[in-house]
Design a protein around this motif. Structure first.
Motif, PDB file in Angstrom:
ATOM      1  N   ARG A 192       0.830  -1.208   0.000  1.00  0.00           N
ATOM      2  CA  ARG A 192       0.000   0.000   0.000  1.00  0.00           C
ATOM      3  C   ARG A 192       0.867   1.262   0.000  1.00  0.00           C
ATOM      4  O   ARG A 192       0.599   2.208  -0.746  1.00  0.00           O
ATOM      5  CB  ARG A 192      -0.901   0.005   1.240  1.00  0.00           C
ATOM      6  CG  ARG A 192      -1.917  -1.125   1.292  1.00  0.00           C
ATOM      7  CD  ARG A 192      -3.187  -0.778   0.584  1.00  0.00           C
ATOM      8  NE  ARG A 192      -4.220  -1.804   0.793  1.00  0.00           N
ATOM      9  CZ  ARG A 192      -5.461  -1.719   0.354  1.00  0.00           C
ATOM     10  NH1 ARG A 192      -5.840  -0.649  -0.317  1.00  0.00           N
ATOM     11  NH2 ARG A 192      -6.327  -2.681   0.571  1.00  0.00           N
TER      12      ARG A 192
ATOM     13  N   ASP B 119      -8.530  -6.728  -2.127  1.00  0.00           N
ATOM     14  CA  ASP B 119      -8.964  -5.454  -2.726  1.00  0.00           C
ATOM     15  C   ASP B 119      -8.628  -5.475  -4.212  1.00  0.00           C
ATOM     16  O   ASP B 119      -7.814  -6.283  -4.676  1.00  0.00           O
ATOM     17  CB  ASP B 119      -8.257  -4.275  -2.055  1.00  0.00           C
ATOM     18  CG  ASP B 119      -9.101  -3.003  -2.081  1.00  0.00           C
ATOM     19  OD1 ASP B 119     -10.045  -2.944  -2.885  1.00  0.00           O
ATOM     20  OD2 ASP B 119      -8.805  -2.083  -1.298  1.00  0.00           O
TER      21      ASP B 119
ATOM     22  N   ILE C  78      -6.041  -0.748  -6.531  1.00  0.00           N
ATOM     23  CA  ILE C  78      -5.463   0.103  -5.490  1.00  0.00           C
ATOM     24  C   ILE C  78      -4.144   0.701  -5.996  1.00  0.00           C
ATOM     25  O   ILE C  78      -3.597   0.281  -7.006  1.00  0.00           O
ATOM     26  CB  ILE C  78      -5.220  -0.675  -4.183  1.00  0.00           C
ATOM     27  CG1 ILE C  78      -4.203  -1.811  -4.404  1.00  0.00           C
ATOM     28  CG2 ILE C  78      -6.528  -1.213  -3.635  1.00  0.00           C
ATOM     29  CD1 ILE C  78      -3.827  -2.546  -3.126  1.00  0.00           C
TER      30      ILE C  78
END
Length: 748
Positions: free
Chosen positions: A237, A313, A316
């Motif tokens: 991330r 997810d 992203i």
């Protein structure tokens, strides 16, 4: 065996095989084989790893084959360095041949990053998971590869048992899954819930599952099973990786399907290498075997042991590869922080020392621009010698120091001879040759972004105060008319200046056409960046000399040759007046009477040589645009091969380049040239007619007129008589009263 001065067996002792991944371990074996070692060396070293299996080294060894890019001993040296080994005589890591100077790309400190939790979905729908995965990664008509059969390894883990299926499209699978009532096995085939199932993340051509069967090089797999899942998640991330789909594998790792968007396999490899390097620098150690575009990844929507494989997810990080790469390179720009002028007002830093008085400082850049035949390379060699000897270059005093001349154009022998020729023409003793290094790169030059790190590596410990690069067209990258591409090109010179603290001096050619009417900054070819980027621009423009002026230079050269000869043999100065000393006719007349016959003949040979040399001289003017110093008055000079000499007499001061003449003067000059040419052509016609019209016998004016007449037009006898008078021909005697014939023929 020695690699770059290192004993590879000694270097190998500094590498712990247990800290290497599989590919790095294989590379060590390939490097040892390439360098001529026996497999036993690799085998004994590999025993230090708990993963060691007897006989595995020998099996791998037999499968190694040579390639166009072999793994060499340098790989072993590099791996040792990465594990902390530094030889006592070589601190630090040198740049490689193909290294470019770029941002480090470090965004995350893995020791300080906080883990990011992942949690199993509460209402897990296996079919919806798999459909979401297919819709995210594939177009409806693209073939999808997957494997549900498995086998168990000796260590208890599971591997795919076969190539699996690859003949169905994403659209077909989605339709079948939508109607399967939750039975994924009914669509894909039953899988072993202890093992899970696998899927390929790039579309295939429907013919197989190798890299050559990949239809679009769209994604790459990022997987790291050497750290906590939460830290993997956090780093992925934090790195803003352009992840299309992030999947939990049901084991020790996350599988990030990263957008690569490569046009072909070559670009795919380069982008994946860059991706893996950035991940490594940021603490995400990746499985190197996952680089292949046909690689299998964990399929979401299936069970693996007591855990589920599921999507964490989608979509992203950055939107695509280009956006992510630009962000990575900008986040670590190494730019200094702004500073307050108030903080430094009373303690200003020292200015960089001057290299060329009134022109250039050390650590700055200078461009010399000019047309062909200006002797730009000779001018730079003269500067190089002046810096090495600490003497004047043209009008400017140079700081003495060591200098590197990067020769990109001349063969080695020609370049070295030029230096000696210039030394001799200057009349200087070569007392500081140790201050001049020459790097001969004809036929071996690289684009400047590749050459810069190589140059920095070689020059790092040499204490140069200047580097001359001659010429830059050999190393230009991109379109020279493109401002952004040339700005990037010129930035390479900044990197050399900054890294080494040296002045960088280079030359470039003029654009085509007349340059006199342009400003000095606008004469260099290509983008205006060339002229506006350097701290000093010296621009050369040719001056158009007259026949009378060149006769004066010839006269001066002959007088000087006579004076030098007389100085060497006689005491004579009181015997000639000041006017006589300035007349080549009087000087030669005096020498003929003063010298013995043999001496005078030797002097005549010398004066003929200096006359020819004077005739070949060209006149030039240097104008400057300076960032650090006041503008200087234009410097006029002669290019007297192989050196340039400043015009001390001032005879060139009033000459204007052609385009700078007022319109009426340009027209007048053109008319004079045209008239002169026409007169010379008429004279030659007349001479030819006299010699040819009567088979060598004395002709009459009428015969000459008939010879010059054409079928359409009769040539006037009156014009023939006018020409005879003008050019000094007597029809009665057949003699010429002037030197017209000789001079005209010589000019022809």
């Amino acid at each position: 065996m020695i690699e770059n001065g290192y004993d590879l067996l000694e270097v190998l002792e500094h590498i712990d095989p247990s800290d290497l991944n599989y590919q790095e371990w294989v590379n060590v074996g390939m490097a040892l084989q390439h360098e001529g070692y026996d497999v036993d060396v690799w085998d004994r070293w590999s025993m230090n790893d708990r993963r060691y299996h007897s006989g595995e080294c020998a099996r791998k060894w037999r499968g190694f084959h040579g390639s166009g890019e072999p793994v060499t001993g340098g790989t072993i040296v590099q791996l040792a360095r990465e594990q902390g080994w530094t030889p006592p005589y070589d601190p630090g890591t040198p740049l490689d041949w193909d290294d470019t100077i770029s941002a480090e790309g470090v965004v995350v400190n893995k020791n300080w990053v906080e883990g990011r939790e992942i949690s199993e979905p509460q209402n897990w729908d296996p079919v919806a998971e798999l459909i979401r995965y297919l819709e995210t990664l594939f177009e409806a008509g693209e073939n999808v590869g997957y494997v549900v059969k498995s086998y168990q390894r000796d260590d208890g883990g599971w591997n795919p048992a076969n190539k699996g299926a690859y003949d169905r499209t994403a659209g077909q699978l989605i339709e079948l899954l939508t109607n399967c009532k939750g039975d994924i096995g009914g669509v894909l085939g039953d899988y072993n819930t202890d093992a899970g199932a696998w899927i390929r993340f790039n579309p295939l051509d429907g013919e197989g599952v190798r890299d050559t069967n990949v239809a679009d090089y769209r994604y790459s797999l990022v997987e790291s099973d050497g750290m906590d899942l939460e830290k993997q998640h956090a780093i992925i991330r934090e790195l803003e990786l352009p992840v299309a789909c992030l999947v939990y594998s049901g084991g020790k790792s996350l599988h990030a399907i990263v957008r690569i968007d490569a046009a072909d396999f070559t670009e795919y490899r380069k982008r994946v290498d860059y991706l893996y390097e950035i991940c490594k620098k940021n603490g995400l150690e990746l499985d190197q075997q996952n680089r292949n575009p046909s690689r299998l990844s964990r399929m979401p929507g299936v069970i693996r042991g007591d855990r589920k494989q599921y999507i964490i997810d989608t979509n992203i990080g950055k939107a695509n590869w280009t956006e992510w790469k630009e962000w990575i390179e900008s986040i670590n720009d190494d730019l200094p922080d702004p500073e307050s002028l108030d903080d430094v007002w009373n303690n200003l830093p020292d200015l960089a020392p001057t290299l060329i008085d009134g022109i250039l400082r050390q650590g700055h850049k200078m461009l010399i621009a000019g047309p062909s035949k200006a002797g730009k390379s000779f001018l730079q060699i003269e500067m190089c010698i002046a810096i090495a000897e600490g003497r004047k270059w043209l009008n400017w005093t140079c700081t003495q120091g060591r200098i590197l001349y990067v020769n990109l154009e001349l063969d080695r022998a020609s370049c070295l001879h030029r230096f000696r020729d210039v030394y001799q023409a200057l009349g200087w003793e070569p007392r500081n040759l140790k201050n001049i290094d020459i790097w001969n790169l004809r036929g071996k030059s690289r684009p400047m972004d590749k050459l810069a790190p190589m140059l920095i590596r070689r020059a790092a410990k040499k204490n140069y105060i200047a580097i001359i690069i001659d010429p830059i067209y050999k190393v230009i990258t991109g379109d020279e008319n493109s401002a952004d591409q040339m700005a990037n090109f010129c930035n390479q010179f900044d990197k050399v200046c900054t890294e080494l603290g040296v002045a960088v001096i280079y030359c470039h050619h003029h654009s085509k056409g007349s340059q006199g009417g342009k400003k000095s900054m606008d004469r260099a070819s290509g983008s205006g960046v060339f002229a506006r980027d350097p701290d000093a621009l010296l621009d050369l423009i040719e001056l158009e000399t007259t026949e009378e002026l060149m006769k004066q230079q010839e006269n001066k050269a002959v007088c000087e040759a006579c004076r030098q000869y007389l100085d060497a043999h006689y005491k004579w100065e009181d015997e000639l007046s000041q006017d006589d000393l300035l007349s080549s006719y009087q000087m030669l007349n005096y020498c003929e009477n003063k010298l013995e016959k043999g001496q005078f003949e030797a002097l005549q040979r010398t004066t003929e040589a200096v006359k020819k040399r004077a005739q070949s001289m060209t006149a030039w003017r240097i104008e400057g645009t300076l960032r650090e110093f006041q503008k200087f008055s234009p410097v006029n000079m002669w290019f007297d091969y192989p050196i340039h000499t400043v015009d001390a007499s001032g005879v060139l001061g009033d000459i204007q380049p052609e385009a700078e003449l007022p319109p009426w003067k340009k027209a007048s000059s053109a008319k004079k040239k045209s008239d002169s040419k026409r007169k010379k052509n008429n004279e030659l016609k007349f001479i030819e007619a006299i010699e040819s019209c009567n088979m060598g016998e004395l002709p009459t004016a009428k015969m000459v007129a008939e010879y010059l007449s054409t079928a359409d037009k009769e040539f006037p006898i009156r014009t023939v008589r006018d020409w005879a008078k003008r050019y000094g021909y007597d029809f009665q005697t057949g003699k010429w009263s002037t030197e017209s014939v000789t001079e005209a023929k010589e000019e022809e």
